[in-house]
Design a protein around this motif. Structure first.
Motif, PDB file in Angstrom:
ATOM      1  N   LYS A   1       5.453   5.091 -62.749  1.00 39.20           N
ATOM      2  CA  LYS A   1       6.591   5.901 -62.328  1.00 39.20           C
ATOM      3  C   LYS A   1       6.638   7.192 -63.136  1.00 39.20           C
ATOM      4  O   LYS A   1       6.651   7.160 -64.364  1.00 39.20           O
ATOM      5  CB  LYS A   1       7.911   5.136 -62.518  1.00 39.20           C
ATOM      6  CG  LYS A   1       9.114   5.851 -61.917  1.00 39.20           C
ATOM      7  CD  LYS A   1       9.023   5.894 -60.408  1.00 39.20           C
ATOM      8  CE  LYS A   1      10.183   6.616 -59.764  1.00 39.20           C
ATOM      9  NZ  LYS A   1      10.083   6.619 -58.289  1.00 39.20           N
ATOM     10  N   VAL A   2       6.655   8.307 -62.444  1.00 37.00           N
ATOM     11  CA  VAL A   2       6.807   9.616 -63.070  1.00 37.00           C
ATOM     12  C   VAL A   2       8.014  10.296 -62.458  1.00 37.00           C
ATOM     13  O   VAL A   2       8.189  10.285 -61.232  1.00 37.00           O
ATOM     14  CB  VAL A   2       5.552  10.490 -62.863  1.00 37.00           C
ATOM     15  CG1 VAL A   2       5.773  11.889 -63.427  1.00 37.00           C
ATOM     16  CG2 VAL A   2       4.338   9.846 -63.523  1.00 37.00           C
ATOM     17  N   VAL A   3       8.863  10.867 -63.296  1.00 41.76           N
ATOM     18  CA  VAL A   3      10.059  11.556 -62.832  1.00 41.76           C
ATOM     19  C   VAL A   3       9.973  13.019 -63.258  1.00 41.76           C
ATOM     20  O   VAL A   3       9.796  13.325 -64.442  1.00 41.76           O
ATOM     21  CB  VAL A   3      11.340  10.909 -63.407  1.00 41.76           C
ATOM     22  CG1 VAL A   3      12.577  11.705 -63.003  1.00 41.76           C
ATOM     23  CG2 VAL A   3      11.463   9.469 -62.927  1.00 41.76           C
ATOM     24  N   VAL A   4      10.085  13.892 -62.290  1.00 43.70           N
ATOM     25  CA  VAL A   4      10.076  15.336 -62.550  1.00 43.70           C
ATOM     26  C   VAL A   4      11.477  15.859 -62.271  1.00 43.70           C
ATOM     27  O   VAL A   4      11.987  15.713 -61.153  1.00 43.70           O
ATOM     28  CB  VAL A   4       9.040  16.057 -61.657  1.00 43.70           C
ATOM     29  CG1 VAL A   4       9.063  17.558 -61.918  1.00 43.70           C
ATOM     30  CG2 VAL A   4       7.644  15.488 -61.900  1.00 43.70           C
ATOM     31  N   SER A   5      12.121  16.450 -63.269  1.00 43.46           N
ATOM     32  CA  SER A   5      13.490  16.935 -63.111  1.00 43.46           C
ATOM     33  C   SER A   5      13.672  18.174 -63.983  1.00 43.46           C
ATOM     34  O   SER A   5      12.708  18.873 -64.305  1.00 43.46           O
ATOM     35  CB  SER A   5      14.485  15.824 -63.480  1.00 43.46           C
ATOM     36  OG  SER A   5      14.281  15.369 -64.799  1.00 43.46           O
ATOM     37  N   GLY A   6      14.891  18.447 -64.370  1.00 43.27           N
ATOM     38  CA  GLY A   6      15.134  19.604 -65.221  1.00 43.27           C
ATOM     39  C   GLY A   6      15.062  20.910 -64.454  1.00 43.27           C
ATOM     40  O   GLY A   6      14.733  20.943 -63.272  1.00 43.27           O
ATOM     41  N   LYS A   7      15.366  21.998 -65.136  1.00 48.85           N
ATOM     42  CA  LYS A   7      15.352  23.304 -64.480  1.00 48.85           C
ATOM     43  C   LYS A   7      13.927  23.665 -64.086  1.00 48.85           C
ATOM     44  O   LYS A   7      13.008  23.630 -64.888  1.00 48.85           O
ATOM     45  CB  LYS A   7      15.962  24.373 -65.392  1.00 48.85           C
ATOM     46  CG  LYS A   7      15.377  24.475 -66.777  1.00 48.85           C
ATOM     47  CD  LYS A   7      16.132  25.490 -67.621  1.00 48.85           C
ATOM     48  CE  LYS A   7      15.541  25.569 -69.028  1.00 48.85           C
ATOM     49  NZ  LYS A   7      16.260  26.526 -69.886  1.00 48.85           N
ATOM     50  N   ASN A   8      13.748  23.970 -62.821  1.00 46.75           N
ATOM     51  CA  ASN A   8      12.431  24.328 -62.279  1.00 46.75           C
ATOM     52  C   ASN A   8      11.383  23.238 -62.483  1.00 46.75           C
ATOM     53  O   ASN A   8      10.195  23.524 -62.613  1.00 46.75           O
ATOM     54  CB  ASN A   8      11.937  25.647 -62.896  1.00 46.75           C
ATOM     55  CG  ASN A   8      12.886  26.795 -62.617  1.00 46.75           C
ATOM     56  OD1 ASN A   8      13.384  26.935 -61.510  1.00 46.75           O
ATOM     57  ND2 ASN A   8      13.159  27.602 -63.628  1.00 46.75           N
TER      58      ASN A   8
END
Length: 234
Positions: free
Chosen positions: A202-209
């Motif tokens: 599982k990889v989560v990409v979030s945050g600003k941009n």
């Protein structure tokens, strides 16, 4: 010009409460490294500098993993000659990303390191990629921004789950439970995102941009490297 990535390893070699060696976890460095090598300019740091302790349990566990074994044989200088993490304060402008390798070690030295937190804040507020895998998000969980809010507040994140910690029999030896504190400091239980089953990738990409990247466990290490490359446009 190749993107520049600062990779951070733990300097914690033992868990004194259970008299158990620890350190950084082999596949969580090896697999992302081979995604980045040749495409990125890589610098390795640790809190103490010098040799960063490799968790020998991970060597045994991944003795059948060809990439891990190649890494052990050919790349030992990477973790035996790390630079001191504090020397990178004020230098976020020289890098494009920071990545924290997992292993139980970060739960003890990086989770509450003021120096590490300062560097993470500088990277994130400079719109650099901030990333970590497995127990590596322990370095992020308590980091705060300049306004005093938690960096992960309101952000989707992942990391080594409570179920996985229970299954490896290390929950009682931990200073805190990573999933629990990621939920608390993100502000909602629903912001912690896990694979459908324990040990799944599982990889989560979030945050600003899309500049905050976290991976859940060893199976997520290679995919985190791929997500890093994508975020860097490399």
């Amino acid at each position: 010009m190749a993107p520049k990535v600062l990779i951070v390893l733990t300097s914690q070699a033992t868990i004194s409460s259970v008299d158990k060696p620890t350190g950084w976890y082999l596949p969580e460095f090896a697999h992302p490294y081979y995604k980045l090598a040749g495409k990125c300019d890589i610098t390795i740091a640790s809190p103490a500098g010098g040799e960063a302790p490799l968790d020998q349990g991970s060597v045994k566990m991944f003795e059948g993993d060809e990439e891990c074994q190649k890494f052990l044989k050919e790349e030992s200088s990477l973790w035996k000659k790390t630079e001191k993490l504090e020397s990178f304060k004020g230098k976020a402008s020289q890098f494009d990303a920071i990545f924290y390798v997992g292993g139980h070690g970060p739960m003890f030295d990086l989770a509450n390191s003021a120096i590490s937190h300062d560097i993470i804040r500088e990277f994130y507020e400079s719109s650099k990629v901030v990333s970590a895998v497995c127990h590596g998000p322990a370095a992020l969980v308590n980091a705060k921004l300049s306004d005093g809010s938690y960096l992960i507040a309101g952000q989707q994140v992942t990391g080594f789950s409570n179920t996985e910690e229970d299954q490896v029999g290390m929950s009682k030896a931990m200073p805190f439970m990573l999933e629990t504190d990621l939920k608390k400091n993100s502000g909602s239980d629903s912001l912690f995102v896990a694979a459908a089953e324990p040990w799944g990738s599982k990889v989560v990409v979030s945050g600003k941009n899309g500049k905050l990247i976290t991976g859940q466990n060893p199976a997520s290490a290679g995919p985190v490297g791929e997500a890093l490359l994508q975020a860097l446009g490399a």
